[in-house]
Structures are given as C-alpha cells and as structure tokens.
Design an enzyme around this catalytic site. Structure first.
Site: not given
Ligand code: GLC
Ligand code: CA
Length: 556
Positions: A228, A277
């Site tokens: 993310d 790994e």
């Molecule tokens: C990413 C996710 C989204 C979230 C953001 C903050 O863009 O896809 O849904 O709100 O990160 O974590």
C-alpha cells in the site's frame, strides 16, 4: 451474447502453486482477483464480509479461472479507513475472523491451486497502534516519537502546521496533539486520515519491524504482498514545503516531496532479499520465484513506476495510467505501448487493471447503463488479451456498476467526511456482492449488509448469471479458460495490425484481438476463427461485422 467455439489447444495451465510458467514465474501471466474482504462474503451474519466467508467462496474463484487472490487488509483495525489503518500487523481483526481463519483460507486456496496475496500497509498505521499510543503518552522529545513524524508547529504559539502538505483525504496533513491536561503541543504527519499517522522510515526500528512483519506472513504461507502507498514511505529530508496549497487526490501524479523519493528503493531491495529467501509454496521452481510483491505506486510516469520493478526490487506495479485511460482507441493504444516500452528495460511484466476499491467501477466510468456495460465487457476482453498479468476487482465479472445514490448516512469512506460532504468517492465501488436470491443481501450473508445493495442487483447475482451464455460472468469464465488454453496469451509481446480509426487490432502467437471502440459497427476482413466475443458477431465469408463497442478474439 457470448460466442464461444472450442479451440484446438493444449492446456498450459500452471498447475500447483510454486510452479512457474516457462520457468519465468507464475506472476508474469497471472490473473489476480482482488477480494475487498468486507464486501465479498459474510460468514457470520454481522453484515460485514470476513475470512470464513471468503474461504467458503474460494471454489467460486477457482471456477472463475483466476490464478491468485489479493485480500485487502483484515488486520486488527479501528476501521477509520476500511482497515488501511492497522493497529496490529500480526493480528486478524475479530470482525474478519481469527489467525486460524487466515491460515485455513491460505491452505484451502493452495489446495485449489490458488495463490494468496495479502495487503501490507507500511506508510502509516492506526492511531490505535501501540507505538503511536506510546509516542503520545511519552510526550515531546521522547525517542518513541521518532518512529513517526512529530514536529512543533509554526507561528508564535505553534498554532500553524509544520509545513504546507495536504492530506490526500482533504485538509492539512498534520494534526495537533492535545495532551491529557488539554494543552496543545506538537503536530504529527498523516498523508491520509488523522487516524493514520505516517511512520518515519528513517528510523531503524520501523525497518526492523516491517522485516519481521513480512516474515510473519511469509511463514504463514502467503504467496505475496500488495504494498500500500509503496511510493510514500520516504519523505524528502527536512519535510520541505511544496509552496502551493492544493487538493491532493489518490490519482495524483505530480512530483511531490512525500512521494516517489529515491530512498524508497533501498527498502524494496531489502524486502526482495527476504522474499527470495522463501521458496514458492508447493514445488519451488529454479531461482526461487515463489513469493512476490506488487507496488501500489502512483508516480508521475510509467518510467518512474518501472524503477520499483528493477530485478532486485518488487515484481509488479499497478498500472494506474491504464485505469485512467478512457474508452478511446488512440488513448488506449498509447498507454499500452507506453507500458510495454517502460517495462521492457527492467524485464518486468506489464500489469493491467480496470477497477479497484478506490475508483469508480468501469462500466460507470465508461458512460453507465447499457452502453457502459457493453464497453466494460469489450474492455475486459481487450485487457485479458494483453501481454502480462491482470488484476480483476470483485464484482467486475458480474458487470456491477458503481452505486451512485448511497445515502450520506451510510457512507464510511473518510475521504467523504474530510471533504465536507463532497461526492463520496469510494463507497460506491465497495457495495457487497450479490451472490443469489432476489432480495438483499442477495446471499452475501445471513444479515443486512453494511452498505445497502440496489434492487437492480437481483439480476446481477452469481446465481442469475451462471449458465446464462449472455451474462458477463460467463464471458469472464470463457475468457479466463481460453487465456489458460491459448499458448499465445499471458506473458509475451504483441504486434499491432492495421485497422480503421477507432478500432484496435493486434496479434499474439496464434491469436488476434479486435476491439471496435466506435459507436457503430464496422466491417473488417476476417483474421481467423472467432473463439470469443463480447457481443454476437456475424461472420459472412471473408468479412466480419464487428458491432459497436465490442471485442472479438480470434484463433489464427
Ligand atoms: C491506498 C488504498 C486506499 C487507502 C490508502 C491509504 O491507496 O488503496 O484504500 O485509503 O492507501 O492507506
Ligand atoms: Ca461477518
């Protein structure tokens, strides 16, 4: 209607997890299905999708014909941002089940030959994470605050934020701490909601902690991570002002001091050593291609995205340029060419995606209604014929549109609240799936779903679409079956064929794909034998009439 003729083909499906296709890694051709856990299937009747619900539906995903499942965050979280605010990276939120449920899901998936990718949220945690609570308690100057970005405010009394950065959900990216006596003290940085404090990745404890989190889930047997905000971890030294006050969106692609800094690449090189790994689950192929990471990195250009995919970094990155391309032949062709060109020097496969939990569902983006759906069906066939790997978002195989009339009181997306009542951006694509039956919650679970489902969805359930050759679900099933069977699809390259303006046509070994993006039918020479089409096609001798907004697959 879906037109399918049995092609003369051999089955080159990859088989068990861990076996690469052509020795190059399963993920290079994989179709990966995004399960937005809270909206996929509810196992216990509280109206919220969960891991047991998802586990029970794995046979559906196997039958659909995907290779892997990406699960959105199911970790312990107060859910200020749909679970992207993690309070404990090693615990499953009771709302979604238990660690045993996660383990069972992974084992069942592997038994079915499906791989499992989990979400990893390293840019920020929840304000309920133990580290952040400690940092608040210890007060200004404490070393425990150094794991985050705490700063004194500007102005005579520290009443102004430390810099001019805005949150992607609207408003300043800084919140001022009020201590237990009610006094106002330092500010902390949050690129997203105030409940999502950003980690300070310059701090060695943060790096160590995430190495350990990676290992925790790899030891449990997962096949990869979706990273993310992969472009956000490292901030420019000194947190410099941007110098202008503007709204930031998730789709932002300009250069910014908090995104796509060169320092992030060192982190991914470190993580790659850890991933390598671990052998693949099942029979490990030569070279240890087993476990992968896919970057959610919004960068200014596809070249910048490719930097995350150098051979010693991550394996894939989402192709947001492709998400943003409209229903336009020249525009799509340009993005496809640009993607393949950008990925070639780093040897990474292209990825393609039309929808996810952060954007308006593509039938609606393409104009909505019947026309939007026609285009969406054609777009799916186009995407699945392109070289590389594809991400599908749950419900697109049913042709689900965006829900655009959710009442304000049910909305939960923090970007809606932060924007003070502007159009809520992301709840409309997160409405729970319709599985069966003719009234809500349409088999989603035993109780009312956390977001209401529209009455029209009774005609878009898995049950209704199954076995109906004209349905979008059967189109996806047929396409995914052919994608496994036709050796020319998946990883590889393409060559464009001559076609009239508004029409795209390209060849892959033994295969041609034709897409008519125009609002009227076009007559074209027949390139081969039609094996699948998003609308009925009429082949007459040497010529074929390709309907408006449609796509045809040919075996040649
Ligand atoms: C990413 C996710 C989204 C979230 C953001 C903050 O863009 O896809 O849904 O709100 O990160 O974590
Ligand atoms: Ca539930």
């Amino acid at each position: 209607m879906t037109q399918e003729l049995a092609p003369d083909v051999h089955d080159r499906s990859a088989g068990r997890p861990g076996e690469g296709t052509g020795g190059a890694g399963w993920w290079r051709s994989a179709v990966i299905y995004q399960v937005y856990v809270r909206s996929f299937a509810d196992g216990n009747g509280d109206g919220i999708g969960d891991l047991p619900g998802a586990r029970a539906r794995l046979p559906y995903l196997k039958g659909l014909g995907v290779d892997a499942v990406w699960l959105t965050p199911f970790y312990a979280s107060p859910q200020a941002d749909g679970g992207y605010d993690v309070a404990d990276y090693r615990a499953v939120d009771p709302m979604f089940g238990t660690l045993t449920d996660a383990d069972d899901l992974v084992r069942d998936a592997h038994a079915l030959g499906l791989r499992v990718i989990v979400d990893l949220v390293p840019n920020h945690c929840s304000d309920q994470h133990e580290w952040f609570k400690q940092a608040l308690r210890e007060g200004p100057g404490s070393p425990l605050r150094e794991r985050f970005h705490f700063r004194p405010g500007k102005g005579a009394h520290g009443e102004l934020p430390p810099n001019d950065w805005n949150s992607l959900f609207g408003g300043p990216a800084w919140t001022r701490v009020t201590d237990p006596d009610g006094a106002q003290e330092e500010w902390y940085l949050h690129l997203f909601a105030p409940e999502q404090p950003d980690f300070n990745w310059e701090h060695p404890a943060v790096r160590d902690e995430f190495r350990s989190i990676l290992r925790f889930w790899l030891d449990l047997g997962i096949d990869g991570f979706r990273v993310d905000v992969a472009h956000g971890l490292v901030k420019a030294a000194g947190l410099p002002d941007i110098g202008r006050n503007e709204e930031m969106g998730l789709l932002n692609t300009q250069e910014l001091p908090f995104f796509d800094q060169d320092g992030v690449h060192e982190i991914y090189r470190d993580w790659r050593r850890i991933l390598d790994e671990y052998p693949g689950v099942g029979v490990p192929p030569a070279g240890g291609w087993g476990r992968i990471a896919v970057a959610e990195a919004w960068t200014p250009t596809l070249e910048r995205s490719a930097r995350y995919l150098r051979p010693d970094e991550l394996h894939q990155a989402f192709n947001f340029e492709y998400v943003m391309a409209g229903w336009d032949a020249a525009g799509l062709r340009a993005v496809i060419d640009e993607t393949l060109r950008a990925m070639a020097p780093v040897g990474a496969p292209a990825t393609w995606v039309l929808s996810n939990h952060d954007v308006v569902r593509h039938p609606t983006r393409y104009g909505g209604g019947e026309r939007g759906l026609r285009r969406a069906r054609a777009a799916a066939l186009l995407m699945l014929a392109l070289p590389g790997s594809t991400y599908l978002y749950q419900g697109e195989e049913l042709g689900l549109p965006e829900v655009t009339d959710l009442p304000d009181e049910v909305r939960q997306d923090p970007s809606f609240f932060r924007d003070n009542g502007q159009e809520g951006l992301r709840d409309g694509c997160r409405v729970p799936l319709p599985w069966s039956g003719d009234r809500p919650p349409y088999g989603f679970g035993p109780g009312d779903s956390w977001l209401p489902q529209p009455p029209e969805w009774k005609d878009l359930s898995v049950e209704v679409e199954t076995g109906n050759p004209a349905s979008t679900l059967e189109l996806y099933r047929a396409a995914l079956r052919l994608r496994r069977e036709l050796p020319g699809l998946g990883d590889g390259s393409l060559s464009w064929l001559d076609s009239p303006e508004g029409v795209l046509s390209f060849a892959r070994p033994g295969f041609v794909c034709t897409v008519n993006l125009l609002g009227h039918a076009v007559e074209l020479p027949v390139p081969g034998r039609p094996v699948l089409a998003s609308e009925p096609v009429a082949v007459e001798g040497e010529m074929v009439r390709v309907p408006a907004d449609s796509c045809v697959w040919w075996a040649v």
